[in-house]
Design an enzyme around this catalytic site. Structure first.
Site, mmCIF file in Angstrom:
data_model
loop_
_atom_site.group_PDB
_atom_site.id
_atom_site.type_symbol
_atom_site.label_atom_id
_atom_site.label_comp_id
_atom_site.label_asym_id
_atom_site.label_seq_id
_atom_site.Cartn_x
_atom_site.Cartn_y
_atom_site.Cartn_z
ATOM 1 N N ALA A 85 -4.714 7.231 -4.191
ATOM 2 C CA ALA A 85 -3.345 6.794 -4.487
ATOM 3 C C ALA A 85 -3.406 5.286 -4.743
ATOM 4 C CB ALA A 85 -2.440 7.120 -3.313
ATOM 5 N N SER B 240 0.850 -1.192 0.000
ATOM 6 C CA SER B 240 0.000 0.000 0.000
ATOM 7 C C SER B 240 0.883 1.240 0.000
ATOM 8 C CB SER B 240 -0.931 -0.028 1.217
ATOM 9 O OG SER B 240 -1.922 0.958 1.104
ATOM 10 N N ASN B 241 0.353 2.342 0.402
ATOM 11 C CA ASN B 241 1.104 3.608 0.465
ATOM 12 C C ASN B 241 0.483 4.444 1.587
ATOM 13 O OD1 ASN B 241 -1.025 5.457 -0.694
ATOM 14 N ND2 ASN B 241 -0.872 3.922 -2.302
ATOM 15 N N PRO B 242 1.177 5.520 2.002
ATOM 16 C CA PRO B 242 0.707 6.255 3.197
ATOM 17 C C PRO B 242 -0.428 7.256 2.960
ATOM 18 C CG PRO B 242 2.993 6.819 2.645
ATOM 19 C CD PRO B 242 2.448 6.045 1.514
#
Ligand code: CTP
Length: 212
Positions: free
Chosen positions: A92, A25-27
């Site tokens: 995102a 995933s991403n932040p």
């Protein structure tokens, strides 16, 4: 006001599971997308929000569809797209997912040195291909270098009307932060800098610009 107009917004990250306990995933916090959804509601639009996993409160009066991975997000966005007047792809999205999700937990010793990945669909590019006259399609661009050039390339390649670029190399802005700085580029050559501000103010300014 805009009661009969529909605004479709995506927000947050996607999560691509490797096994039952790990994911890629991403932040992304989802704050920018949720701020855009609130602003659209204030302006009287009927708002549909497609949200990845975030720690934000659901917004009263907004139809929110929670998804986890890119393929689920693609399905929801596509389902709501044709009837939407304004579409803002703020999520995102993970560009890749593991080829196979293993059930259970992969043991330390068995955890491969590399994970086989396959590319996820480019949701926004697909929406750009479906776009009809009268629809306003807005994307975001997370850039760490060649900022304007990369953002403008995405604007063209994904058939967008506007792109909102943020510099993710600046730690005080963007992912997770309450503030951001945004550069807007339009398909007709307009360029607008929205200086560092809280995301709810930026959301207001983005609507002002794209609707001018
Ligand atoms: N996007 C999407 N589907 C993907 C990847 C990105 O819909 N699989 C959308 C994002 O929501 C954003 C825009 O495309 O609105 C640009 O995303 P960004 O991550 O900046 O760029 P990418 O297209 O992924 O290209 P790159 O990673 O090479 O910068």
């Amino acid at each position: 006001m805009n009661k009969n107009l529909k605004c479709l917004i995506s927000a947050g990250p996607t999560r691509e599971w490797v096994d039952s306990v790990r994911f890629i995933s991403n932040p992304s916090s989802g704050k920018m997308g949720y701020a855009l959804a609130s602003e659209a509601k204030k302006r009287g639009y009927s708002v549909v929000l497609v949200s990845g996993p975030v720690r934000l409160d659901k917004i009263e009066g907004i139809s929110t569809h929670f998804v986890e991975n890119a393929k689920e997000m693609e399905l929801e966005m596509t389902n709501h797209f044709d009837s939407a007047n304004i579409i803002i792809m703020c999520a995102a999205v993970s560009d890749h997912r593991p080829k196979n999700k293993k059930s259970g937990k992969i043991k330390k010793n068995d955890f491969a040195k590399s994970i086989d990945l396959v590319e996820n669909p480019d949701i926004l590019k697909g929406l750009g291909k479906r776009k009809k006259k009268g629809q306003l399609l807005v994307g975001f661009a997370a850039e760490a270098e060649n900022f304007a050039q990369n953002a403008k390339q995405k604007l063209i390649q994904k058939n967008l009307d506007w792109i909102a670029m943020n510099d993710i190399s600046n730690p005080s802005h963007g992912f997770g932060s309450d503030h951001n700085e945004i550069f807007l580029y339009s398909s007709t050559g307009e360029e607008v800098k929205l200086k560092s501000a809280p995301k709810n103010l930026l959301a207001k300014q983005i609507f002002e610009e794209i609707l001018k």
